[in-house]
Write a protein that holds these residues in place. Sequence first.
Motif, PDB file in Angstrom:
ATOM      1  N   SER A  99       0.838  -1.202   0.000  1.00 45.10           N
ATOM      2  CA  SER A  99       0.000   0.000   0.000  1.00 45.10           C
ATOM      3  C   SER A  99       0.872   1.251   0.000  1.00 45.10           C
ATOM      4  N   SER A 100       0.440   2.244  -0.765  1.00 40.56           N
ATOM      5  CA  SER A 100       1.198   3.496  -0.845  1.00 40.56           C
ATOM      6  C   SER A 100       0.554   4.616  -0.050  1.00 40.56           C
ATOM      7  N   SER A 101      -0.644   4.397   0.473  1.00 36.58           N
ATOM      8  CA  SER A 101      -1.339   5.412   1.272  1.00 36.58           C
ATOM      9  C   SER A 101      -2.010   4.749   2.459  1.00 36.58           C
ATOM     10  N   TRP A 102      -2.284   5.553   3.492  1.00 38.64           N
ATOM     11  CA  TRP A 102      -2.916   5.008   4.686  1.00 38.64           C
ATOM     12  C   TRP A 102      -4.348   4.563   4.399  1.00 38.64           C
ATOM     13  N   THR A 103      -5.030   5.232   3.492  1.00 39.70           N
ATOM     14  CA  THR A 103      -6.398   4.850   3.146  1.00 39.70           C
ATOM     15  C   THR A 103      -6.434   3.430   2.581  1.00 39.70           C
ATOM     16  N   THR A 104      -5.545   3.152   1.637  1.00 35.66           N
ATOM     17  CA  THR A 104      -5.478   1.810   1.044  1.00 35.66           C
ATOM     18  C   THR A 104      -5.099   0.769   2.091  1.00 35.66           C
ATOM     19  N   PHE A 105      -4.120   1.110   2.928  1.00 29.70           N
ATOM     20  CA  PHE A 105      -3.665   0.187   3.970  1.00 29.70           C
ATOM     21  C   PHE A 105      -4.807  -0.137   4.934  1.00 29.70           C
ATOM     22  N   SER A 106      -5.529   0.890   5.386  1.00 29.02           N
ATOM     23  CA  SER A 106      -6.573   0.680   6.389  1.00 29.02           C
ATOM     24  C   SER A 106      -7.743  -0.117   5.818  1.00 29.02           C
ATOM     25  N   ILE A 107      -8.071   0.089   4.529  1.00 32.54           N
ATOM     26  CA  ILE A 107      -9.153  -0.692   3.918  1.00 32.54           C
ATOM     27  C   ILE A 107      -8.776  -2.172   3.863  1.00 32.54           C
ATOM     28  N   ALA A 108      -7.544  -2.442   3.434  1.00 36.78           N
ATOM     29  CA  ALA A 108      -7.075  -3.837   3.398  1.00 36.78           C
ATOM     30  C   ALA A 108      -7.037  -4.430   4.803  1.00 36.78           C
ATOM     31  N   LEU A 109      -6.604  -3.637   5.774  1.00 38.55           N
ATOM     32  CA  LEU A 109      -6.503  -4.090   7.160  1.00 38.55           C
ATOM     33  C   LEU A 109      -7.873  -4.427   7.737  1.00 38.55           C
ATOM     34  N   ILE A 110      -8.836  -3.534   7.530  1.00 37.39           N
ATOM     35  CA  ILE A 110     -10.148  -3.675   8.164  1.00 37.39           C
ATOM     36  C   ILE A 110     -11.013  -4.714   7.453  1.00 37.39           C
ATOM     37  N   VAL A 111     -11.056  -4.637   6.122  1.00 38.67           N
ATOM     38  CA  VAL A 111     -12.003  -5.465   5.357  1.00 38.67           C
ATOM     39  C   VAL A 111     -11.416  -6.831   5.003  1.00 38.67           C
ATOM     40  N   VAL A 112     -10.213  -6.846   4.420  1.00 36.19           N
ATOM     41  CA  VAL A 112      -9.663  -8.087   3.885  1.00 36.19           C
ATOM     42  C   VAL A 112      -9.018  -8.936   4.978  1.00 36.19           C
ATOM     43  N   ILE A 113      -8.464  -8.298   6.025  1.00 32.93           N
ATOM     44  CA  ILE A 113      -7.860  -9.053   7.125  1.00 32.93           C
ATOM     45  C   ILE A 113      -8.828  -9.187   8.297  1.00 32.93           C
ATOM     46  N   GLY A 114      -9.420  -8.068   8.710  1.00 37.99           N
ATOM     47  CA  GLY A 114     -10.205  -8.044   9.947  1.00 37.99           C
ATOM     48  C   GLY A 114     -11.424  -8.943   9.941  1.00 37.99           C
ATOM     49  N   ILE A 115     -12.241  -8.855   8.884  1.00 34.02           N
ATOM     50  CA  ILE A 115     -13.490  -9.629   8.856  1.00 34.02           C
ATOM     51  C   ILE A 115     -13.228 -11.137   8.854  1.00 34.02           C
ATOM     52  N   PRO A 116     -12.426 -11.670   7.936  1.00 36.54           N
ATOM     53  CA  PRO A 116     -12.193 -13.129   7.979  1.00 36.54           C
ATOM     54  C   PRO A 116     -11.448 -13.601   9.221  1.00 36.54           C
ATOM     55  N   LEU A 117     -10.548 -12.764   9.763  1.00 38.69           N
ATOM     56  CA  LEU A 117      -9.826 -13.160  10.970  1.00 38.69           C
ATOM     57  C   LEU A 117     -10.777 -13.288  12.154  1.00 38.69           C
ATOM     58  N   ARG A 118     -11.671 -12.323  12.306  1.00 41.19           N
ATOM     59  CA  ARG A 118     -12.630 -12.341  13.418  1.00 41.19           C
ATOM     60  C   ARG A 118     -13.639 -13.478  13.260  1.00 41.19           C
ATOM     61  N   LEU A 119     -14.119 -13.682  12.038  1.00 37.50           N
ATOM     62  CA  LEU A 119     -15.087 -14.750  11.809  1.00 37.50           C
ATOM     63  C   LEU A 119     -14.454 -16.131  11.999  1.00 37.50           C
ATOM     64  N   SER A 120     -13.165 -16.244  11.738  1.00 37.90           N
ATOM     65  CA  SER A 120     -12.471 -17.522  11.965  1.00 37.90           C
ATOM     66  C   SER A 120     -12.507 -17.887  13.445  1.00 37.90           C
ATOM     67  N   TRP A 121     -12.217 -16.918  14.307  1.00 37.84           N
ATOM     68  CA  TRP A 121     -12.256 -17.162  15.745  1.00 37.84           C
ATOM     69  C   TRP A 121     -13.681 -17.459  16.209  1.00 37.84           C
ATOM     70  N   TYR A 122     -14.661 -16.772  15.632  1.00 37.29           N
ATOM     71  CA  TYR A 122     -16.063 -17.016  15.979  1.00 37.29           C
ATOM     72  C   TYR A 122     -16.461 -18.454  15.646  1.00 37.29           C
ATOM     73  N   LEU A 123     -16.077 -18.927  14.481  1.00 38.99           N
ATOM     74  CA  LEU A 123     -16.429 -20.293  14.084  1.00 38.99           C
ATOM     75  C   LEU A 123     -15.790 -21.334  14.995  1.00 38.99           C
ATOM     76  N   MET A 124     -14.544 -21.122  15.379  1.00 40.44           N
ATOM     77  CA  MET A 124     -13.878 -22.082  16.257  1.00 40.44           C
ATOM     78  C   MET A 124     -14.478 -22.040  17.664  1.00 40.44           C
ATOM     79  N   LEU A 125     -14.858 -20.844  18.105  1.00 43.90           N
ATOM     80  CA  LEU A 125     -15.425 -20.708  19.450  1.00 43.90           C
ATOM     81  C   LEU A 125     -16.782 -21.379  19.549  1.00 43.90           C
ATOM     82  N   THR A 126     -17.626 -21.199  18.535  1.00 41.15           N
ATOM     83  CA  THR A 126     -18.932 -21.866  18.549  1.00 41.15           C
ATOM     84  C   THR A 126     -18.794 -23.381  18.374  1.00 41.15           C
TER      85      THR A 126
END
Length: 413
Positions: A99-126
């Motif tokens: 990423s060359s800008s903070w906007t691009t970095f934060s979108i990748a961080l929040i959407v592409v990493i954050g959502i699947p990472l959190r849902l992975s833990w949710y699935l294992m916990l349930t």
Amino acid sequence: MLGQHHKDSRLAWVVAFGAHLCKLLHDGLLKSFGVMLPSLSSEFNTSNWVVGLSISLMIVVGGLFAVIANPFLKRFQPRLLLIVFAILIFIGFILCAFSSSWTTFSIALIVVIGIPLRLSWYLMLTSLADYFEKHYTVANSIAYLGSSVALVIFAPLTQYLLNTYGLKGTLLVLGSISLHVSICGAVLKSSKSYQNITYSSDSNEENNFTSYIWKVVKEIFDTKLFVQPLFLAMLAAEFGTQYCFAGWVIYLVSYATSIGLSPYYATTLSASGGAGSFIGTLAISLIFKITDNTVYVFMSFLAIAGFSLLIYPLSSSFPILVAASFVFGMAVNACMVACMVLAKSLEGHQSSIVAWIICASSFGRLLAGFLTGWIRDVTGSYIISFMILGGVMLSSTCVFAVLACIGITKRTS
């Protein structure tokens, strides 16, 4: 879903260790971004609170998806979802690295990493609730031990990677590590029939579109849970616990370096907290073998964690801070396990309860990422920030104390 013969079986213990690995990666990657916070702030010329907010949003957006997507996730095999999530997380790290800008970095961080990472833990916990009955507390302890290991390993590892490969190389290595989430899915047993989304209705409700939609919403979000005072108190405590834990994880290294400690000593504090969380997770399993008074055990560890956080503004001595980190790590991990044990005793669908717990914890982490960093930027130090962290933890203790005084907790205790 799964037959009774899978409850507490050898396969169930394999799933517990899969949940352990998932929690290790979940908290470890979060801790890594906390260690990288000064580097990210410098690289993108961005304020600390903005970086901290984005790291927290990485978790909170995934928590919201856990509640909203809960009925839809039931239509797919968890093992397949976890493999897909692992690939998405890996792609997210690649996008962040280039990423060359903070906007691009934060979108990748929040959407592409954050959502699947959190849902992975949710699935294992349930999944733990599906595979365990008699040894549910021990299974949760094994899972949450992943957080302890993460704090011990990922803080010094990330600092070493930064010193050796720089920010971009560190992100690429962490992305490779994140592919291990797929192993968590591999340990789950496939089920031939997964739940479809069905909603009970009658002809009168179908004629009244508004009433029908409201009924569907109530069934999706299991709103009957919110009439239980203990459930609301548990959500408040989980919010407070995760607010304090995230603020501590994200800003501990920055706080330690701001009072003159070297990066090595700063990451040692994180390792001390990880060692404490390991002891706390083992201790809570032993405590619940002695007593089933879940509420009062939960309340006690909340108080211990709150008082340990108040030590940080009062002392800059390295040995004292190491001890405070150890005690906080011990207490906060015990709180997380106790919360899940308490959730098992509530009336309602376990998957919905877990989804709301993750949602509450996500909002706690969001506020911690924003407020802790913002207060530091305004005041120029972390003293007030850590005082607020301790106060929030103690406030959660007070909520359960009030319920205990009026007798609401007696049935569960």
